[in-house]
Design a protein around this motif. Structure first.
Motif, short mmCIF file in Angstrom:
data_model
loop_
_atom_site.label_atom_id
_atom_site.label_comp_id
_atom_site.label_asym_id
_atom_site.label_seq_id
_atom_site.Cartn_x
_atom_site.Cartn_y
_atom_site.Cartn_z
N GLY A 192 2.07 11.91 -6.60
CA GLY A 192 3.14 11.97 -5.60
C GLY A 192 3.58 10.59 -5.17
N GLY A 193 4.73 10.54 -4.48
CA GLY A 193 5.27 9.23 -4.09
C GLY A 193 5.72 9.17 -2.65
N ALA A 214 9.37 4.71 -10.37
CA ALA A 214 8.81 3.43 -9.93
C ALA A 214 8.95 3.26 -8.41
CB ALA A 214 9.52 2.28 -10.64
N GLU A 215 9.95 3.98 -7.81
CA GLU A 215 10.18 3.82 -6.37
C GLU A 215 9.37 4.86 -5.60
OE1 GLU A 215 12.93 4.67 -8.44
OE2 GLU A 215 13.00 2.53 -8.94
N ALA A 222 5.26 -0.35 4.51
CA ALA A 222 3.99 -1.07 4.74
C ALA A 222 2.86 -0.44 3.93
CB ALA A 222 3.64 -1.05 6.23
N THR A 223 2.88 0.88 3.79
CA THR A 223 1.82 1.55 3.03
C THR A 223 1.98 1.28 1.54
OG1 THR A 223 2.18 3.30 4.64
CG2 THR A 223 0.53 3.73 2.97
N VAL A 224 3.25 1.25 1.09
CA VAL A 224 3.49 0.95 -0.32
C VAL A 224 2.99 -0.48 -0.61
CG1 VAL A 224 5.26 0.72 -2.12
CG2 VAL A 224 5.46 2.54 -0.40
N MET A 260 -7.54 -0.28 -7.80
CA MET A 260 -6.97 1.01 -8.24
C MET A 260 -5.88 0.72 -9.26
SD MET A 260 -4.32 2.03 -5.17
CE MET A 260 -3.27 2.94 -6.33
N GLN A 261 -5.38 1.78 -9.89
CA GLN A 261 -4.21 1.56 -10.73
C GLN A 261 -3.10 2.53 -10.35
OE1 GLN A 261 -4.40 2.48 -14.89
NE2 GLN A 261 -6.02 3.99 -14.64
N VAL A 262 -1.87 2.11 -10.64
CA VAL A 262 -0.73 2.98 -10.38
C VAL A 262 0.00 3.15 -11.71
CG1 VAL A 262 0.75 1.03 -9.63
CG2 VAL A 262 1.31 3.34 -8.92
N LEU A 263 0.47 4.39 -11.95
CA LEU A 263 1.06 4.71 -13.24
C LEU A 263 2.34 5.50 -13.04
CD1 LEU A 263 -0.22 4.13 -16.01
CD2 LEU A 263 -1.12 6.48 -15.97
#
Ligand code: FAD
Length: 355
Positions: free
Chosen positions: A169-170, A195-196, A202-204, A216-219
């Protein structure tokens, strides 16, 4: 399971009126009933009161509430809760009403998914656009894991400490839990189709710091399948934005794809519907079943406008109709809160001119 069963087997509680839906209109119904001396129970499938205001736009300003030139949506809910406080309504939150049946003698039996059972003299449905449900992970076989290793909300954060997690989720929930669990989990991957992100900047930013620090990783990817070994979840198959097919290991998947409203059980209770709304008259806001009233976004009548303001008016008139329904022999008077000693007593305020 046994807890639910024992609650369901206990005798139902007798109540004067029950309100289904604790959105702004349901909350104001507590107040209007309270002024007339009628006590209410109120049930909502969400864990907190507030309906669409709290769930969909808590931080947005509302400009068309009379006498409040600007009011935050959550602020409106807080004010409604404060205003309703003197009437001591009983709240049953986190419980969807699944059953509503008319009984012989004019009362109603109401049951929730959590096993609460009420016998009510009158029912007000203030169900808005329906009860909010989490959007599910749309993958074959997901039902085998829901509530065990595929989750749509976090009941206890500690369940995820020391685990391999995939968060999907984003929005705010996905990002808030990513940041909260990142340093507690054994591994964490955030999966988002774009990607957005729609979450608070602030959390992003904090999430990106955690990625840079190697925590961590983000995909950017879509989930395409569940990886399983019999009854055990092993992770997800994903297709990335740059065209790769990957197998991501995980013990738990937390999917935060938002909530969607479901008219759900309300449609099965035998009341006349028009375009997925309950038909009511504009004198009592009563449905096609006498004793069941409907106010706010859930109802329809000629000229209906789905505004909070309209729902407040409907709650005021429905309260008088409910009083008449419960106590047909009682004469009705219109009283002003400014001058009525009995209303002021119910409100718990000093009676004007009494000192
Ligand atoms: C982005 C946005 C901005 C808006 N801005 C404005 C504005 O400026 N002014 C304005 O007047 N209106 C505005 N609205 C509309 C306003 O929010 C709605 O009219 C209002 O929320 C309706 O209130 P309600 O109490 O009828 O229903 P809701 O707020 O929808 O609450 C209904 C509640 O009933 C619960 N429920 C339903 N079925 C069940 C069940 N079976 N069991 C248990 N619980 C159940 C739901 O979980 C929900 O909490 C806006 C709406 C949105 C989405």
């Amino acid at each position: 399971m046994s807890e639910n069963l024992s609650a369901a087997e206990a005798a139902p509680t007798a109540v004067e009126a029950v309100i289904i839906g604790a959105g702004p209109v349901g909350l104001f119904q507590i107040f209007e009933l309270g002024l007339l001396g009628i006590n209410a129970h109120i049930v909502d499938s969400l864990a907190q009161a507030g309906g669409q205001c709290t769930e969909l736009y808590p931080d947005k300003p509302i400009y068309d509430i009379p006498a409040l030139p600007i009011c935050g949506a959550q602020e409106l809910i807080d004010r409604l809760l404060e205003q309703a406080k003197p009437f001591n309504a009983t709240f049953h939150l986190g419980q969807e009403v699944t059953e509503l049946k008319a009984l012989e003698g004019g009362k109603f039996h109401l049951a929730t998914a959590a096993g609460t059972r009420l016998i009510a003299g009158a029912v007000v449905i203030a169900g808005g656009v329906g009860s909010f449900q989490a959007r599910r992970l749309a993958l074959p076989g997901v039902e085998d894991f829901e509530g065990r290793s595929v989750h749509y909300r976090v009941k206890s954060a500690s369940d995820f400490h020391g685990r391999d997690l995939l968060i999907c989720g984003g929005g705010d929930s996905a990002l808030d839990w990513t940041v909260a669990l990142c340093e507690k989990a054994r591994s964490l991957t955030l999966l988002h189709r774009r990607a957005e992100f729609r979450a608070a900047p602030a959390t992003v930013a904090r999430m990106r710091e955690l990625v840079s620090a190697g925590k961590m990783q983000v995909l950017e990817a879509n989930a395409t399948g569940l990886r399983r070994d019999g009854d055990t979840l092993k992770g997800l198959d994903v297709h990335t934005a740059d065209g790769r097919d990957l197998a991501l290991p995980a013990e738990h998947v937390l999917a935060f794809y938002g909530l969607h409203p479901k008219l759900g059980p309300i449609a099965d209770w035998g009341m006349e519907l028009e375009k997925r709304a309950l038909k009511v008259d504009t004198e009592k806001f009563q449905t096609s079943i006498p004793g069941i009233f409907a106010i706010g976004d859930i109802n329809t009548y000629p000229g209906k406008k789905k505004l909070i303001l309209s729902g407040f008016h409907e709650a005021a008139l429905a309260a008088f109709a409910i009083q008449h329904h419960l106590f047909p022999e009682k004469r009705q008077f219109l009283q002003y809160t400014t001058t009525s000693p009995i209303m002021q007593k119910r409100l718990g305020v000093a009676v004007a001119g009494s000192h």
